[in-house]
Write a protein that holds these residues in place. Structure first.
Motif, mmCIF file in Angstrom:
data_model
loop_
_atom_site.group_PDB
_atom_site.id
_atom_site.type_symbol
_atom_site.label_atom_id
_atom_site.label_comp_id
_atom_site.label_asym_id
_atom_site.label_seq_id
_atom_site.Cartn_x
_atom_site.Cartn_y
_atom_site.Cartn_z
ATOM 1 N N GLU A 153 0.835 -1.208 0.000
ATOM 2 C CA GLU A 153 0.000 0.000 0.000
ATOM 3 C C GLU A 153 0.867 1.255 0.000
ATOM 4 N N MET A 154 1.943 1.244 0.780
ATOM 5 C CA MET A 154 2.856 2.390 0.820
ATOM 6 C C MET A 154 3.477 2.608 -0.565
ATOM 7 N N THR A 155 3.895 1.521 -1.205
ATOM 8 C CA THR A 155 4.499 1.611 -2.539
ATOM 9 C C THR A 155 3.527 2.218 -3.538
ATOM 10 N N ALA A 156 2.271 1.780 -3.498
ATOM 11 C CA ALA A 156 1.258 2.334 -4.415
ATOM 12 C C ALA A 156 1.084 3.836 -4.176
ATOM 13 N N ALA A 186 7.899 11.622 1.070
ATOM 14 C CA ALA A 186 6.609 11.044 1.473
ATOM 15 C C ALA A 186 6.815 9.772 2.289
ATOM 16 N N TYR A 187 7.809 8.964 1.900
ATOM 17 C CA TYR A 187 8.117 7.748 2.664
ATOM 18 C C TYR A 187 8.497 8.102 4.102
ATOM 19 N N HIS A 209 16.318 5.006 8.169
ATOM 20 C CA HIS A 209 16.778 5.475 9.479
ATOM 21 C C HIS A 209 15.982 6.703 9.924
ATOM 22 N N ALA A 210 15.698 7.605 8.975
ATOM 23 C CA ALA A 210 14.895 8.780 9.311
ATOM 24 C C ALA A 210 13.508 8.358 9.808
ATOM 25 N N ALA A 211 12.897 7.388 9.123
ATOM 26 C CA ALA A 211 11.566 6.915 9.532
ATOM 27 C C ALA A 211 11.618 6.275 10.916
ATOM 28 N N LEU A 212 12.658 5.498 11.185
ATOM 29 C CA LEU A 212 12.815 4.882 12.513
ATOM 30 C C LEU A 212 13.023 5.944 13.587
ATOM 31 N N TRP A 213 13.789 6.970 13.261
ATOM 32 C CA TRP A 213 14.046 8.079 14.188
ATOM 33 C C TRP A 213 12.728 8.768 14.544
ATOM 34 N N ALA A 219 14.232 15.713 9.981
ATOM 35 C CA ALA A 219 14.647 14.628 9.091
ATOM 36 C C ALA A 219 14.422 14.988 7.630
ATOM 37 N N VAL A 220 13.269 15.563 7.327
ATOM 38 C CA VAL A 220 12.953 15.921 5.941
ATOM 39 C C VAL A 220 13.891 17.004 5.430
ATOM 40 N N GLU A 221 14.145 18.010 6.255
ATOM 41 C CA GLU A 221 15.055 19.088 5.833
ATOM 42 C C GLU A 221 16.454 18.540 5.556
ATOM 43 N N GLY A 222 16.943 17.711 6.463
ATOM 44 C CA GLY A 222 18.269 17.120 6.272
ATOM 45 C C GLY A 222 18.314 16.200 5.062
#
Length: 197
Positions: free
Chosen positions: A69-72, A94-95, A163-167, A181-184
């Motif tokens: 679903e995330m991939t779609a 977005a991920y 790693h950003a998502a886990l953070w 995370a997004v800015e970096g």
């Protein structure tokens, strides 16, 4: 009229995955009971063991469903961008931001790694890396990104975004962490560009 066996198997699997997904998404993997979601699905523990082996196998099936679903959703994000580069950046961002969504946060980025181990070793990660490398190949052919080994770049981008998502998922302030995370991450991706906007 009796349903074909393959249809019955698919229905049984879908019921168990749906019930487990609700439980894992609300109370988490550790607190969810196999008896609760087999009862909710109107099935027995035997059905769960037959189709998934155990609760961990069921978690893997739930993660595969969420990942699809995330991939779609990510494909839709990239297809709606005005340029191929913008689509690539938007998809990656977005991920990372999906780690703010409660179900994804809990199942994919908290319980998944806790139960199944390092996210970079999950079977589906190789598919993500291949897709990133293919996107980078197209961007390189378009002259949008520097001459770089696209597999290496894809692995680094995948690692950074995971790693950003886990953070974010494990942060005391997920919104603030997501912003950082997004800015970096955008700054890192910008380093791949040949022509800066």
């Amino acid at each position: 009229m009796n349903k074909p066996r393959s249809e019955m198997i698919a229905e049984t699997r879908a019921k168990l995955i749906a019930a487990a997904r609700r439980a894992f998404g609300t109370v988490g993997f550790a607190e969810s009971s196999m008896d609760d979601f087999t009862a909710e699905a109107g099935l027995t523990r035997g059905a769960l063991y037959h189709h998934f082996g155990d609760k961990k196998g069921l978690l893997q099936a739930v993660i595969r469903e969420i990942d699809a679903e995330m991939t779609a959703r990510l494909n839709k994000v990239s297809s709606e961008a005005p340029t191929r580069w913008q689509g690539f950046v938007d998809e990656c961002v977005a991920y990372i931001r999906m780690a703010l969504e409660p179900e994804i946060q809990r199942i994919m980025f908290r319980d998944g790694p806790a139960v199944l181990g390092d996210i970079s070793q999950w079977q589906m990660t190789e598919g993500c890396i291949a897709a990133l490398a293919a996107s980078l190949d197209r961007l390189e052919a378009d002259g949008e990104v520097i001459d770089i080994d696209t597999e290496a770049a894809a692995r680094l981008i995948n690692g950074a975004s995971s790693h950003a998502a886990l953070w974010i998922a494990n942060s005391d302030d997920p919104q603030e962490t997501s912003h950082k995370a997004v800015e970096g991450f955008r700054a890192l991706l910008d380093g791949l560009r040949t022509a800066k906007d």
